[in-house]
Motif scaffolding. Structure first.
Motif, PDB file in Angstrom:
ATOM      1  N   VAL A  92       0.939  -1.127   0.145  1.00 29.13           N
ATOM      2  CA  VAL A  92       0.126   0.188  -0.019  1.00 29.13           C
ATOM      3  C   VAL A  92       1.053   1.266   0.027  1.00 29.13           C
ATOM      4  CG1 VAL A  92      -1.944   1.191   1.191  1.00 29.13           C
ATOM      5  CG2 VAL A  92      -1.667  -1.333   1.479  1.00 29.13           C
ATOM      6  N   PRO A  93       1.305   1.777  -1.230  1.00 33.77           N
ATOM      7  CA  PRO A  93       2.201   2.717  -1.330  1.00 33.77           C
ATOM      8  C   PRO A  93       1.730   4.054  -0.429  1.00 33.77           C
ATOM      9  CG  PRO A  93       1.665   1.988  -3.404  1.00 33.77           C
ATOM     10  CD  PRO A  93       0.807   1.355  -2.421  1.00 33.77           C
ATOM     11  N   GLY A  94       0.521   4.476  -0.271  1.00 33.50           N
ATOM     12  CA  GLY A  94       0.017   5.448   0.590  1.00 33.50           C
ATOM     13  C   GLY A  94       0.141   5.340   1.842  1.00 33.50           C
ATOM     14  N   GLN A  95       0.294   4.287   2.285  1.00 30.59           N
ATOM     15  CA  GLN A  95       0.788   4.085   3.863  1.00 30.59           C
ATOM     16  C   GLN A  95       2.063   3.639   4.208  1.00 30.59           C
ATOM     17  OE1 GLN A  95      -2.302   1.813   6.394  1.00 30.59           O
ATOM     18  NE2 GLN A  95      -3.635   1.771   4.830  1.00 30.59           N
ATOM     19  N   PHE A  96       2.976   2.970   3.142  1.00 32.10           N
ATOM     20  CA  PHE A  96       4.135   2.255   3.263  1.00 32.10           C
ATOM     21  C   PHE A  96       5.127   3.488   3.526  1.00 32.10           C
ATOM     22  CE2 PHE A  96       8.282   0.906   1.807  1.00 32.10           C
ATOM     23  CZ  PHE A  96       8.481  -0.202   2.898  1.00 32.10           C
ATOM     24  N   ALA A  97       4.762   4.768   2.947  1.00 30.33           N
ATOM     25  CA  ALA A  97       5.845   5.854   3.286  1.00 30.33           C
ATOM     26  C   ALA A  97       5.937   6.318   4.569  1.00 30.33           C
ATOM     27  CB  ALA A  97       5.674   6.916   2.354  1.00 30.33           C
ATOM     28  N   ALA A  98       4.783   6.432   5.240  1.00 32.29           N
ATOM     29  CA  ALA A  98       4.811   6.605   6.657  1.00 32.29           C
ATOM     30  C   ALA A  98       5.403   5.717   7.556  1.00 32.29           C
ATOM     31  CB  ALA A  98       3.656   7.150   7.033  1.00 32.29           C
ATOM     32  N   VAL A  99       4.909   4.440   7.170  1.00 30.60           N
ATOM     33  CA  VAL A  99       5.452   3.251   7.940  1.00 30.60           C
ATOM     34  C   VAL A  99       7.105   2.964   7.958  1.00 30.60           C
ATOM     35  CG1 VAL A  99       5.184   0.816   8.112  1.00 30.60           C
ATOM     36  CG2 VAL A  99       3.305   1.854   8.113  1.00 30.60           C
ATOM     37  N   GLU A 100       7.564   3.327   6.854  1.00 28.48           N
ATOM     38  CA  GLU A 100       9.060   3.120   6.533  1.00 28.48           C
ATOM     39  C   GLU A 100       9.703   4.291   7.306  1.00 28.48           C
ATOM     40  OE1 GLU A 100      12.461   1.418   4.799  1.00 28.48           O
ATOM     41  OE2 GLU A 100      10.697   0.776   5.651  1.00 28.48           O
ATOM     42  N   GLN A 101       8.990   5.411   7.218  1.00 26.16           N
ATOM     43  CA  GLN A 101       9.736   6.710   8.076  1.00 26.16           C
ATOM     44  C   GLN A 101       9.839   6.243   9.542  1.00 26.16           C
ATOM     45  OE1 GLN A 101       7.517  10.117   7.459  1.00 26.16           O
ATOM     46  NE2 GLN A 101       8.883  11.431   9.096  1.00 26.16           N
ATOM     47  N   ALA A 102       8.668   5.777  10.101  1.00 24.18           N
ATOM     48  CA  ALA A 102       8.738   5.374  11.420  1.00 24.18           C
ATOM     49  C   ALA A 102       9.680   4.106  11.580  1.00 24.18           C
ATOM     50  CB  ALA A 102       7.540   4.750  11.951  1.00 24.18           C
ATOM     51  N   ARG A 103       9.979   3.139  10.653  1.00 24.25           N
ATOM     52  CA  ARG A 103      10.899   2.195  10.876  1.00 24.25           C
ATOM     53  C   ARG A 103      12.275   2.766  10.923  1.00 24.25           C
ATOM     54  NH1 ARG A 103      14.542  -1.113   8.417  1.00 24.25           N
ATOM     55  NH2 ARG A 103      13.985  -0.070   6.481  1.00 24.25           N
ATOM     56  N   VAL A 104      12.750   3.655   9.826  1.00 31.77           N
ATOM     57  CA  VAL A 104      14.047   4.155   9.669  1.00 31.77           C
ATOM     58  C   VAL A 104      14.508   5.095  10.863  1.00 31.77           C
ATOM     59  CG1 VAL A 104      15.463   5.402   8.193  1.00 31.77           C
ATOM     60  CG2 VAL A 104      14.064   3.774   7.311  1.00 31.77           C
ATOM     61  N   SER A 105      13.427   6.092  11.223  1.00 32.59           N
ATOM     62  CA  SER A 105      13.738   7.046  12.171  1.00 32.59           C
ATOM     63  C   SER A 105      13.689   6.587  13.627  1.00 32.59           C
ATOM     64  CB  SER A 105      12.921   8.143  12.010  1.00 32.59           C
ATOM     65  OG  SER A 105      11.376   7.803  12.233  1.00 32.59           O
ATOM     66  N   ARG A 106      12.725   5.266  13.705  1.00 32.52           N
ATOM     67  CA  ARG A 106      12.789   4.745  15.040  1.00 32.52           C
ATOM     68  C   ARG A 106      11.910   5.747  16.020  1.00 32.52           C
ATOM     69  NH1 ARG A 106      17.346   0.758  17.363  1.00 32.52           N
ATOM     70  NH2 ARG A 106      18.019  -0.271  15.538  1.00 32.52           N
ATOM     71  N   GLN A 107      11.036   6.558  15.337  1.00 33.00           N
ATOM     72  CA  GLN A 107      10.372   7.709  16.048  1.00 33.00           C
ATOM     73  C   GLN A 107       8.883   7.436  15.667  1.00 33.00           C
ATOM     74  OE1 GLN A 107      11.755  10.077  18.148  1.00 33.00           O
ATOM     75  NE2 GLN A 107      13.586   8.968  17.922  1.00 33.00           N
ATOM     76  N   ILE A 108       8.056   7.992  16.687  1.00 30.70           N
ATOM     77  CA  ILE A 108       6.548   7.971  16.395  1.00 30.70           C
ATOM     78  C   ILE A 108       6.290   8.868  15.082  1.00 30.70           C
ATOM     79  CG2 ILE A 108       4.420   8.588  17.059  1.00 30.70           C
ATOM     80  CD1 ILE A 108       5.394   8.042  20.085  1.00 30.70           C
ATOM     81  N   VAL A 109       5.654   8.529  13.990  1.00 27.94           N
ATOM     82  CA  VAL A 109       5.263   9.292  12.792  1.00 27.94           C
ATOM     83  C   VAL A 109       3.633   9.529  12.976  1.00 27.94           C
ATOM     84  CG1 VAL A 109       5.231   9.358  10.433  1.00 27.94           C
ATOM     85  CG2 VAL A 109       7.376   8.502  11.528  1.00 27.94           C
ATOM     86  N   LEU A 110       3.465  10.737  12.871  1.00 25.06           N
ATOM     87  CA  LEU A 110       1.638  10.995  13.008  1.00 25.06           C
ATOM     88  C   LEU A 110       1.495  11.520  11.335  1.00 25.06           C
ATOM     89  CD1 LEU A 110      -0.442  11.142  14.954  1.00 25.06           C
ATOM     90  CD2 LEU A 110       0.093  13.626  14.908  1.00 25.06           C
ATOM     91  N   ALA A 111       0.738  10.744  10.795  1.00 27.97           N
ATOM     92  CA  ALA A 111       0.058  11.184   9.495  1.00 27.97           C
ATOM     93  C   ALA A 111      -1.393  11.548   9.490  1.00 27.97           C
ATOM     94  CB  ALA A 111       0.244   9.838   8.932  1.00 27.97           C
ATOM     95  N   GLY A 112      -1.542  12.485   8.620  1.00 21.17           N
ATOM     96  CA  GLY A 112      -2.963  13.100   8.488  1.00 21.17           C
ATOM     97  C   GLY A 112      -3.061  14.206   9.053  1.00 21.17           C
ATOM     98  N   PRO A 113      -4.420  14.961   9.049  1.00 21.24           N
ATOM     99  CA  PRO A 113      -5.822  14.171   9.061  1.00 21.24           C
ATOM    100  C   PRO A 113      -5.823  13.598   7.632  1.00 21.24           C
ATOM    101  CG  PRO A 113      -5.897  16.280  10.324  1.00 21.24           C
ATOM    102  CD  PRO A 113      -4.791  16.191   9.768  1.00 21.24           C
ATOM    103  N   LEU A 114      -6.516  12.567   7.510  1.00 24.24           N
ATOM    104  CA  LEU A 114      -6.833  12.065   6.494  1.00 24.24           C
ATOM    105  C   LEU A 114      -8.289  11.224   6.443  1.00 24.24           C
ATOM    106  CD1 LEU A 114      -6.275   8.700   7.080  1.00 24.24           C
ATOM    107  CD2 LEU A 114      -3.913   9.514   6.810  1.00 24.24           C
ATOM    108  N   ASN A 115      -8.893  10.901   5.187  1.00 28.19           N
ATOM    109  CA  ASN A 115     -10.248  10.550   5.380  1.00 28.19           C
ATOM    110  C   ASN A 115      -9.971   8.790   5.613  1.00 28.19           C
ATOM    111  OD1 ASN A 115     -11.625  12.815   4.831  1.00 28.19           O
ATOM    112  ND2 ASN A 115     -11.212  12.762   2.403  1.00 28.19           N
TER     113      ASN A 115
END
Length: 263
Positions: free
Chosen positions: A126-149
């Motif tokens: 799911v490219p629309g979600q993977f970018a944020a997930v990968e950012q969290a994995r690499v940075s080891r930080q909480i990543v907050l996405a959105g607001p989104l529908n």
């Protein structure tokens, strides 16, 4: 120069002096009034900003507790995941659901009812979600996405928490992601943004925690163009920018303008 001329000159000087004094008095009064009005707006803005920060961080801290449970029992099943997650949804919270995705694949969801289709989803597909997930994995930080529908309806914020666990050698390895959906409408309402008695109009930008350069997601864009009072809402990673101005716009002239002039 006769006496009459001297009197006229003196009267002219007095008039000029009074006019100059009146000009500076009105200028100072206008500046003081504008400062007082901005101070009142800042106070209202600070209350809302602090409430937003507190509510977001409170929800994220709840999810951190679930991450600790997963760390203690990486082989947790759906039943135990429900038992661990259920208390997080009691009391004052804006959480809608929490999912755990070992190795990037969603295995456990709470509440499961209504979210069954999410089980088995591989974030890497799911490219629309993977970018944020990968950012969290690499940075080891909480990543907050959105607001989104949200697919389930409504608008939400998605907080993604990476989970790293020690292996048999004591080295850390990436276990997966724990994600929590925060109901944006509940968050804004509980933070006072929906209060009809709020004396200010507010707008917020910085979608996906991109700060002042991010997209507007709450309020009218005109608020940012009206010389507003500005503040930052600091997130676990990134920020939002919040702007406020009086409802109906800034007051053009001080309320005591005519009484000052008369005086």
């Amino acid at each position: 120069m006769n006496r009459r001329t001297l009197h006229l000159a003196a009267a002219l000087l007095v008039c000029c002096g009074l006019a100059l004094a009146a000009y500076f008095a009105e200028k100072i009064n206008r500046e003081q009034f504008a400062s007082a009005e901005r101070a009142q707006v800042l106070h209202s803005l600070t209350v809302v900003r602090d409430a937003l920060e507190s509510n977001i961080n409170s929800d994220i801290q709840l999810v951190r507790g679930l991450v600790a449970v997963v760390a203690l029992a990486p082989d947790i099943d759906q039943r135990r995941f429900d038992i661990a997650a259920q208390p997080l949804f009691s009391g004052r919270t804006q959480l809608r659901n929490i999912v755990a995705a070992p190795d990037m694949v969603i295995r456990w969801v709470h509440p499961l009812k209504g979210n069954e289709q999410a089980v088995g989803l591989d974030y890497r597909t799911v490219p629309g979600q993977f970018a944020a997930v990968e950012q969290a994995r690499v940075s080891r930080q909480i990543v907050l996405a959105g607001p989104l529908n949200l697919v389930q309806g409504g608008v939400g914020l998605v907080a993604r928490l990476p989970v790293y666990l020690p292996d048999s050698k004591g080295d850390e390895y990436f276990w997966g992601i724990v994600s929590a959906v925060i109901d944006a409408e509940k968050l804004f309402s509980s933070s006072g943004l929906s209060d009809d008695k709020l004396p200010v109009e507010i707008a917020i930008r910085g979608k996906d925690a991109r700060g002042a350069g991010g997209e507007l997601f709450y309020g009218r864009p005109e608020v940012f163009e009206a010389n507003p009072v500005l503040a930052n809402i600091y997130l676990p990673q990134g920020s939002w920018q919040i702007a406020a101005m009086p409802r109906g716009g800034w007051t053009a002239e001080p309320d005591n303008r005519w009484s000052l002039r008369l005086g």
